[in-house]
Design an enzyme around this catalytic site. Sequence first.
Site, PDB file in Angstrom:
ATOM      1  CB  CYS A 184     189.808  13.064  39.423  1.00 15.60           C
ATOM      2  SG  CYS A 184     188.363  12.063  39.013  1.00 15.60           S
ATOM      3  NE  ARG A 206     193.338  17.625  33.243  1.00 14.52           N
ATOM      4  CZ  ARG A 206     192.348  16.733  33.193  1.00 14.52           C
ATOM      5  NH1 ARG A 206     192.617  15.442  33.323  1.00 14.52           N
ATOM      6  NH2 ARG A 206     191.108  17.121  33.035  1.00 14.52           N
TER       7      ARG A 206
END
Length: 279
Positions: free
Chosen positions: A235, A179
């Site tokens: 995040c 990611r």
Amino acid sequence: MSFLISVDELKSKMDASDEMVIVDTRFELTNPDAGKAAYLKGHIPQAFYLDLNKDLAGEKTEHGGNHPLPDIHEFAQKLGNIGIDQHTTVIVYDQSNEMFSGRCWWLLHYLGHESVYVLDGGFERWQEKGYETTTKQPVAEKKTFIPKPRTDEVVDIHQVKDKLQEDSAILIDSRSKDRYLGKNEPLYKKAGHIPGAKNYFYKDVLSEDGQWKDPDNLNQHFASLPKDKEIMVSCGSGVSATPNIMALKMAGFHNVKLYPGSFSDWISYEENEVETEEE
């Protein structure tokens, strides 16, 4: 410093009738009702349930990320409603060592709580030990939680930009490598990471058996980060960043801050660029 408690230690505290509140935070991002359903199917005795979307986050708006911080006073009232004040020992658990217990731990820490612990191994480890579970929901003795926010432990998007430009802080991204590199993005319209962010996948604070690493191993894990510099932790939406914050603090880092909006906030501004190369 440790923010962890083992299942054996928790069982001993329960057997001794120690005063504490246990909180179940199980959740699934792609199935928001799954956590509460799992709780109703069976949980640690006397545990209350707090939901990521309904309790541990505020209402989503155009900016601020997918899981903005909840209103401080509303969250404090919810804590009081399940018997937590600023003096109550709190034990938080997840399905295993997942990120949702970290989010709850961080929120309590942010509001000034000094005695909150994450159950190492979570519900899975509790079950592996053969300890009792129940479907009975506890009744709380309501208390008043008085929040004293540690406002110096959060940064917003403007501070992130300024600090990165000035090179006065380090930004880390707690998501998986795929990611981070933009190879896989199941949740957001853009893939990649905030330019300048370094990748420290939050699950790397765990050992091969899925339990938390000890402080020495955490020190080794973060060895390339200078302890005299501010560390901003991000995040996707300020959830999986929180185990990294716990780990950094246990490794002896003192100037650690959460960017609650994280990547989902960053990409809500069309002008912000994203990076797909390793920093």
